[in-house]
Design a protein around this motif. Structure first.
Motif, short mmCIF file in Angstrom:
data_model
loop_
_atom_site.label_atom_id
_atom_site.label_comp_id
_atom_site.label_asym_id
_atom_site.label_seq_id
_atom_site.Cartn_x
_atom_site.Cartn_y
_atom_site.Cartn_z
N GLY A 191 0.84 -1.18 0.00
CA GLY A 191 0.00 0.00 0.00
C GLY A 191 0.88 1.23 0.00
O GLY A 191 2.11 1.14 -0.13
N MET A 192 0.26 2.39 0.15
CA MET A 192 1.04 3.63 0.17
C MET A 192 0.42 4.60 1.14
O MET A 192 -0.80 4.75 1.20
CB MET A 192 1.10 4.25 -1.23
N SER A 193 1.25 5.25 1.93
CA SER A 193 0.78 6.26 2.88
C SER A 193 1.23 7.64 2.42
O SER A 193 2.37 7.80 1.97
CB SER A 193 1.34 5.99 4.28
N VAL A 194 0.32 8.61 2.51
CA VAL A 194 0.65 9.98 2.13
C VAL A 194 0.06 10.95 3.14
O VAL A 194 -0.88 10.62 3.86
CB VAL A 194 0.14 10.36 0.72
N SER B 147 2.19 -2.38 7.95
CA SER B 147 3.54 -2.46 8.50
C SER B 147 4.50 -1.70 7.59
O SER B 147 4.14 -1.29 6.48
CB SER B 147 3.99 -3.92 8.60
N THR B 148 5.73 -1.53 8.05
CA THR B 148 6.77 -0.99 7.18
C THR B 148 6.97 -1.98 6.03
O THR B 148 6.98 -3.19 6.24
CB THR B 148 8.09 -0.84 7.96
N TYR B 149 7.12 -1.47 4.81
CA TYR B 149 7.23 -2.38 3.66
C TYR B 149 8.62 -3.02 3.61
O TYR B 149 9.63 -2.34 3.61
CB TYR B 149 6.95 -1.66 2.35
N MET B 150 8.62 -4.35 3.56
CA MET B 150 9.85 -5.12 3.41
C MET B 150 9.69 -6.00 2.17
O MET B 150 8.91 -6.95 2.19
CB MET B 150 10.09 -6.00 4.65
N TRP C 285 5.89 3.28 0.36
CA TRP C 285 5.05 2.08 0.39
C TRP C 285 4.97 1.53 1.81
O TRP C 285 5.88 1.72 2.62
CB TRP C 285 5.65 1.01 -0.53
N ASN C 286 3.85 0.85 2.09
CA ASN C 286 3.74 0.12 3.35
C ASN C 286 3.33 -1.32 3.07
O ASN C 286 2.86 -1.66 1.99
CB ASN C 286 2.74 0.80 4.30
N GLY C 287 3.56 -2.17 4.04
CA GLY C 287 3.18 -3.57 3.90
C GLY C 287 1.73 -3.77 4.29
O GLY C 287 1.24 -3.16 5.25
N GLN C 288 1.02 -4.60 3.54
CA GLN C 288 -0.37 -4.92 3.83
C GLN C 288 -0.42 -6.31 4.47
O GLN C 288 -0.10 -7.31 3.83
CB GLN C 288 -1.21 -4.92 2.55
#
Length: 341
Positions: A274-277, A305-308, A289-292
């Motif tokens: 996902g994406m946070s803005v 979560s933080t995207y890994m 980007w973030n982790g879904q």
């Protein structure tokens, strides 16, 4: 000054009342669901309400019934934030702050849809925080969003293959759509190897409440309702599975408010970031980007979560597309703003 160092709820003048409104039910997130679905989700989420304008002198949270559980939650938030957070009904807030211009509350709904925007203004004279309701109306509704993004025709950006059907035509429309997907896979040379399936979502569905995921596996058709793989069903034929899916979708919807269902092609993906803005004062700043977090066997997002990146390929994808997705998203927001005036 970098907007990332500015309070989201900052106002030019001191604010007396800052109010959170966790409108996950019929006044917000599930505004076109039926009463059974609304009560189920409201019971599950309650009034968690962490989105509070803490710079205000008095902090409140709008609730329907300030139960002991809710009072305990607000006491926890009070300790966490170092300011008293009191649960109040809309009528209690109206008595406390309504009618006096200098006491006009700033209300932060979980999602700022036109219905809640209008109600807060009419009953409280309050200002509602968030994207304008007219924009939310377009972006939130699955059918309106898919149509809008298709009409926008941004180069390099498009929704997955889809069609839109009336709820009581869903089974037949999905069957025809599946044939189109099979034709696509035959042309692409992946027929028989890429899983055949569809995602059915009520136009006003959110959080996977009011969706049905169907796909072929080991010669059977698997149906996952409401994003819950624990309740998966198995069928021998597509017709039976789609008929059941239509019934299940209809049982979650308020067809007096919305009848459309989006039927999109099932995608067997490796990852789905996902994406946070942050959006403020005409600026759109990406947080990346973030982790879904998803339940096994489901497409339902149950956390962030933080995207890994899962592998080297996804790491390259992130390097190549993370900035570009932000450009597309900002373009989409500004195009929506222009459309909504």
């Amino acid at each position: 000054m970098n907007i990332l160092h500015t309070s989201l709820f900052a106002t030019s003048t001191p604010m007396t009342f800052g109010v959170g409104f966790h409108n996950v039910g019929g006044e917000g997130v599930l505004r076109a669901s039926n009463e059974t679905m609304i009560k189920k989700v409201q019971h599950y989420y309650g009034e968690r309400c962490g989105h509070l304008p803490l710079h205000a002198e008095h902090i409140r949270a709008i609730v329907d019934f300030p139960s002991e559980d809710i009072r305990a939650q607000m006491a926890y938030l009070s300790k966490l934030f170092g300011k008293d957070v009191l649960p109040v009904t809309l009528n209690e807030l109206k008595q406390e702050a309504g009618g006096t211009p200098e006491l006009t509350p700033l209300v932060v709904p979980y999602i700022n849809v036109p219905e809640v925007e209008t109600r807060l203004y009419n009953e409280l004279g309050a200002k509602s925080w968030g994207l304008p309701g007219a924009m939310t109306n377009v972006l939130k509704n699955k059918a309106s969003f898919y149509q809008f993004t298709s009409d926008l025709a941004l180069e390099g950006f498009c929704p997955p293959d889809y069609t839109i059907a009336h709820i009581f035509d869903v089974a037949q429309a999905a069957e025809r759509f599946l044939q189109q997907i099979e034709d696509i896979y035959t042309t692409a040379g992946v027929a028989g190897t890429y899983p055949l399936g569809v995602m059915l979502r009520a136009a006003e569905e959110d959080g996977n409440y009011g969706c049905c995921l169907l796909y072929e596996e080991a010669g059977r058709v698997i149906l996952i309702p409401d994003g819950d793989a624990e309740n998966a069903l198995s069928y021998q034929h597509w017709q039976e599975a789609l008929a059941n899916a239509q019934e299940r979708l209809a049982a979650t919807m308020n067809v007096q408010k919305e009848t459309r269902v989006v039927i999109s092609r099932y995608i067997d993906f490796v990852d789905s970031p996902g994406m946070s803005v942050v959006i403020m004062n005409d600026h759109v700043v990406s947080l990346g980007w973030n982790g879904q977090l998803q339940k096994p066997g489901s497409k339902a997002c149950v956390g962030t979560s933080t995207y890994m990146p899962k592998n080297a390929y996804m790491q390259r994808m992130q390097q190549e597309y993370e900035e570009q997705t932000m450009v597309f998203f900002e373009t989409l927001l500004r195009s929506t703003a222009r459309r909504c005036g």
